[in-house]
Motif scaffolding. Structure first.
Motif, PDB file in Angstrom:
ATOM      1  N   GLU A   1     -16.044 -39.854 -16.373  1.00 39.20           N
ATOM      2  CA  GLU A   1     -16.613 -40.911 -17.193  1.00 39.20           C
ATOM      3  C   GLU A   1     -15.694 -42.128 -17.139  1.00 39.20           C
ATOM      4  O   GLU A   1     -14.483 -42.017 -17.331  1.00 39.20           O
ATOM      5  N   VAL A   2     -16.280 -43.287 -16.845  1.00 40.01           N
ATOM      6  CA  VAL A   2     -15.508 -44.517 -16.712  1.00 40.01           C
ATOM      7  C   VAL A   2     -16.251 -45.671 -17.387  1.00 40.01           C
ATOM      8  O   VAL A   2     -17.438 -45.565 -17.694  1.00 40.01           O
ATOM      9  N   TYR A   3     -15.532 -46.751 -17.586  1.00 39.96           N
ATOM     10  CA  TYR A   3     -16.107 -47.996 -18.100  1.00 39.96           C
ATOM     11  C   TYR A   3     -15.882 -49.085 -17.065  1.00 39.96           C
ATOM     12  O   TYR A   3     -14.793 -49.192 -16.504  1.00 39.96           O
ATOM     13  N   ILE A   4     -16.912 -49.886 -16.826  1.00 35.65           N
ATOM     14  CA  ILE A   4     -16.782 -51.049 -15.950  1.00 35.65           C
ATOM     15  C   ILE A   4     -16.391 -52.218 -16.830  1.00 35.65           C
ATOM     16  O   ILE A   4     -17.116 -52.568 -17.762  1.00 35.65           O
ATOM     17  N   THR A   5     -15.249 -52.822 -16.534  1.00 33.23           N
ATOM     18  CA  THR A   5     -14.798 -53.939 -17.354  1.00 33.23           C
ATOM     19  C   THR A   5     -14.871 -55.277 -16.627  1.00 33.23           C
ATOM     20  O   THR A   5     -14.717 -56.325 -17.244  1.00 33.23           O
ATOM     21  N   GLU A   6     -15.114 -55.235 -15.320  1.00 33.52           N
ATOM     22  CA  GLU A   6     -15.220 -56.472 -14.545  1.00 33.52           C
ATOM     23  C   GLU A   6     -15.965 -56.175 -13.260  1.00 33.52           C
ATOM     24  O   GLU A   6     -15.862 -55.080 -12.710  1.00 33.52           O
TER      25      GLU A   6
ATOM     26  N   ILE B   1     -16.024 -49.650  -5.155  1.00 35.86           N
ATOM     27  CA  ILE B   1     -17.306 -50.232  -4.759  1.00 35.86           C
ATOM     28  C   ILE B   1     -18.363 -49.775  -5.773  1.00 35.86           C
ATOM     29  O   ILE B   1     -18.380 -48.622  -6.194  1.00 35.86           O
ATOM     30  N   ARG B   2     -19.218 -50.671  -6.207  1.00 39.52           N
ATOM     31  CA  ARG B   2     -20.150 -50.423  -7.312  1.00 39.52           C
ATOM     32  C   ARG B   2     -21.163 -49.321  -7.019  1.00 39.52           C
ATOM     33  O   ARG B   2     -21.555 -48.586  -7.914  1.00 39.52           O
TER      34      ARG B   2
ATOM     35  N   TRP C   1     -17.889 -55.102  -6.413  1.00 41.03           N
ATOM     36  CA  TRP C   1     -16.756 -54.239  -6.731  1.00 41.03           C
ATOM     37  C   TRP C   1     -16.580 -54.245  -8.234  1.00 41.03           C
ATOM     38  O   TRP C   1     -16.750 -55.272  -8.883  1.00 41.03           O
ATOM     39  N   VAL C   2     -16.242 -53.079  -8.797  1.00 42.96           N
ATOM     40  CA  VAL C   2     -16.081 -52.973 -10.246  1.00 42.96           C
ATOM     41  C   VAL C   2     -14.681 -52.482 -10.586  1.00 42.96           C
ATOM     42  O   VAL C   2     -14.095 -51.678  -9.861  1.00 42.96           O
ATOM     43  N   TYR C   3     -14.166 -53.006 -11.698  1.00 41.93           N
ATOM     44  CA  TYR C   3     -12.872 -52.543 -12.197  1.00 41.93           C
ATOM     45  C   TYR C   3     -13.154 -51.430 -13.193  1.00 41.93           C
ATOM     46  O   TYR C   3     -13.934 -51.610 -14.134  1.00 41.93           O
TER      47      TYR C   3
END
Length: 99
Positions: A57-62, A90-91, A72-74
């Motif tokens: 489980e992750v959160y995309i912050t940028e 990569i998203r 691309w996602v952070y």
């Protein structure tokens, strides 16, 4: 009264401690179809600094786009009870849903 003040202070701490992730409206999971851990990079197209397994489980912050217009996602998230800033991926290998 002393106990009530302590509970109030703990409540304020708990609320403010969680504010760092309150901005993430969607929860996402790593979903790399290759079945291998997802490479996490120090910058888009950069050096591999970590790997995350599917279903993490992750959160995309940028989100940013590279020169080939690929998103691309952070990624950030919890691991063993600690909030971590993972890095860039990569998203297309991250699936999200609303809480």
């Amino acid at each position: 009264m002393k106990q009530l003040v302590g509970i109030f202070a703990l409540s304020i701490f708990t609320i403010t401690a969680g504010m760092g992730v309150a901005h993430a409206e969607q929860v996402c999971k790593v979903t790399d179809p290759t079945g291998t851990p997802l490479n996490i990079r120090d910058k888009p197209n950069g050096k591999i600094i970590n790997k995350l397994r599917n279903d993490r489980e992750v959160y995309i912050t940028e989100t940013i786009y590279d020169n080939k217009d690929r998103p691309w996602v952070y990624l950030e998230g919890y691991y063993q009870g600690e909030y971590r800033q993972w890095g860039w991926a990569i998203r297309e290998f991250v699936s999200c849903y609303n809480r």
